[in-house]
Scaffold this motif. Structure first.
Motif, short mmCIF file in Angstrom:
data_model
loop_
_atom_site.label_atom_id
_atom_site.label_comp_id
_atom_site.label_asym_id
_atom_site.label_seq_id
_atom_site.Cartn_x
_atom_site.Cartn_y
_atom_site.Cartn_z
N LEU A 63 36.73 41.55 42.74
CA LEU A 63 37.59 41.26 42.60
C LEU A 63 38.63 42.05 43.23
O LEU A 63 39.50 41.46 44.25
CB LEU A 63 38.15 40.98 41.31
N PHE A 64 38.34 43.48 43.04
CA PHE A 64 39.37 44.40 43.47
C PHE A 64 39.62 44.41 45.36
O PHE A 64 40.44 44.38 45.75
CB PHE A 64 39.12 46.23 43.21
N ALA A 65 37.87 44.27 45.63
CA ALA A 65 38.08 43.99 47.44
C ALA A 65 39.20 43.18 48.06
O ALA A 65 39.27 43.35 49.17
CB ALA A 65 37.21 44.84 47.52
N GLN A 66 38.77 42.05 46.93
CA GLN A 66 38.95 40.39 47.52
C GLN A 66 40.40 40.66 48.03
O GLN A 66 41.38 39.98 48.22
CB GLN A 66 38.02 39.45 46.98
N ALA A 67 40.97 41.42 46.60
CA ALA A 67 41.76 40.82 46.48
C ALA A 67 43.43 41.94 47.27
O ALA A 67 43.87 41.47 48.02
CB ALA A 67 42.71 40.47 45.24
N LEU A 68 42.40 42.85 47.46
CA LEU A 68 43.36 44.03 48.39
C LEU A 68 43.17 43.36 49.90
O LEU A 68 44.24 43.84 50.80
CB LEU A 68 42.57 45.46 48.66
N ARG A 69 42.05 42.74 51.14
CA ARG A 69 42.21 41.87 51.46
C ARG A 69 42.77 40.91 52.18
O ARG A 69 43.55 40.77 53.18
CB ARG A 69 40.88 41.40 51.84
N HIS A 70 43.83 40.30 50.57
CA HIS A 70 44.20 39.44 51.01
C HIS A 70 46.61 40.04 50.33
O HIS A 70 47.22 39.17 49.99
CB HIS A 70 44.38 38.15 49.67
N GLY A 71 45.99 41.26 50.09
CA GLY A 71 47.63 42.44 50.28
C GLY A 71 47.35 42.24 48.75
O GLY A 71 49.19 42.34 48.42
N THR A 72 47.01 42.40 47.78
CA THR A 72 47.18 42.71 46.26
C THR A 72 46.49 43.29 45.51
O THR A 72 45.00 43.29 46.32
CB THR A 72 46.93 41.46 44.89
N LEU A 73 46.97 44.63 44.74
CA LEU A 73 46.14 45.41 43.84
C LEU A 73 45.53 44.75 43.01
O LEU A 73 46.73 44.10 41.98
CB LEU A 73 47.17 47.31 43.95
N CYS A 74 44.69 45.35 42.05
CA CYS A 74 44.20 45.06 41.03
C CYS A 74 43.92 45.97 40.40
O CYS A 74 43.07 46.93 40.87
CB CYS A 74 42.96 44.18 40.86
N LEU A 75 45.10 45.97 39.35
CA LEU A 75 45.28 47.21 38.79
C LEU A 75 44.46 47.10 36.67
O LEU A 75 44.87 46.30 36.16
CB LEU A 75 46.12 47.99 38.15
N ASN A 76 44.05 48.25 36.05
CA ASN A 76 43.65 48.11 35.02
C ASN A 76 44.89 48.63 34.02
O ASN A 76 45.15 50.23 33.71
CB ASN A 76 42.37 48.09 34.89
N LEU A 77 45.24 47.86 32.96
CA LEU A 77 46.32 48.83 31.74
C LEU A 77 45.33 49.52 30.88
O LEU A 77 46.16 49.36 29.83
CB LEU A 77 47.89 47.61 31.57
N SER A 78 44.37 48.53 30.56
CA SER A 78 43.78 49.34 29.55
C SER A 78 44.04 50.83 29.51
O SER A 78 44.15 51.83 30.09
CB SER A 78 42.35 48.63 29.62
N GLU A 79 44.35 51.41 27.76
CA GLU A 79 43.42 52.98 27.08
C GLU A 79 42.69 52.53 26.74
O GLU A 79 42.71 53.68 25.63
CB GLU A 79 45.20 53.15 26.53
N LEU A 80 42.03 51.73 26.13
CA LEU A 80 40.45 51.63 25.49
C LEU A 80 39.53 52.91 26.61
O LEU A 80 39.96 52.93 27.76
CB LEU A 80 39.55 50.60 25.82
#
Length: 277
Positions: free
Chosen positions: A148-165
């Motif tokens: 998901l991270f790599a595919q999204a980045l290819r399309h100009g979107t950063l996927c990030l995780n706000l979790s503090e667990l």
């Protein structure tokens, strides 16, 4: 102004979003029961077998923003389909948002896919550990996260995780809300470029090539009806390539790491040096 989509799942950590200032996010996407975390969600995405009794009241003004398989199956198919992307809603919501919303950032909260034995598994108590079921598409959740991270980045979107667990199976670079609130388009571009340069293109291309050669594509999205057609060993090889494609991506993303210049000063937490892959 940056376009930032927040996706909220049902992990106990999700309740942190109840008091967040909405102004940091362009839209809020709730998965399954997460519509109950806060009232100002824009989209609720759920699978076909989600119990009708758990949906928000049909008289609610938010009831019209429901995303079902009629919308998310075609979206996920554009990115290779459920067999390769992983058949659980955290990933499905990510691919749907990538296609439908086209944000600069997709920020996940409450999508950790960790289920302790002696503590609440969900913000509403104890629920089903759906991503951990015996499913050939979900053997390696970190690899699916990498995809998901790599595919999204290819399309100009950063996927990030706000979790503090302390533990998460949604293996995306960690980010904090204060950082999200400070991001500008220039900083996003710098972080995106830095991450893109760290992707192992050979591994990513090998994964994409193997996916194409195998041809494990189910137009309807009901991949479980063809489960006997899928070879687990071959899917594991693909997962290995996706993991390798992000091996140089750090666990955390902070503007000071990518945007600091002479005279600049950005206050942020220390960078985690370990790799999220």
């Amino acid at each position: 102004m940056p376009k930032i989509s927040l996706i909220i799942g049902s992990a106990p950590d999700a309740v942190r979003a109840r008091d967040w200032d909405r102004s940091a996010f362009t839209e809020v996407v709730a998965i399954n029961n997460a519509w109950a975390v806060r009232p100002d969600w824009d989209y609720l995405i759920h699978p076909d077998d989600f119990p009708e009794g758990r949906l928000p009241d049909s008289r609610s003004p938010r009831f019209a923003s429901i995303i079902t398989s009629a919308e998310f199956v075609p979206a996920q198919n554009l990115f290779g389909g459920f067999v390769y992307a992983g058949g659980t809603m955290a990933f499905t919501a990510g691919y749907w948002a990538l296609k439908a919303l086209k944000p600069d950032i997709i920020a996940f909260l409450g999508c950790d896919m960790v289920y302790p034995a002696n503590a609440p598994t969900h913000f509403y108590g104890v629920g089903t550990a759906d991503p951990l079921r015996n499913d050939v598409t979900l053997r390696d959740l970190k690899a699916k996260s990498a995809r998901l991270f790599a595919q999204a980045l290819r399309h100009g979107t950063l996927c990030l995780n706000l979790s503090e667990l302390p533990v998460t199976r949604l293996a995306l670079p960690r980010v904090t809300l204060p950082l999200i609130e400070r991001l500008t388009s220039a900083r996003i571009n710098a972080i995106r470029a830095k991450f893109r340069s760290a992707i192992d293109d050979t591994s990513m291309e090998n994964a994409i090539r193997l996916e194409s050669e195998l041809g494990y594509f189910v137009q309807s999205g009901r991949y479980w009806e063809s489960i006997s057609d899928f070879d687990g060993v071959s899917l594991s090889k693909i997962d290995d390539h996706w993991r390798s494609s992000v091996r140089n991506i750090p666990n955390s993303a902070f503007p000071s790491d990518f945007c600091g210049g002479r005279g600049s000063k950005v206050v942020s937490p220390p960078v985690e040096l370990e790799r999220f892959s």
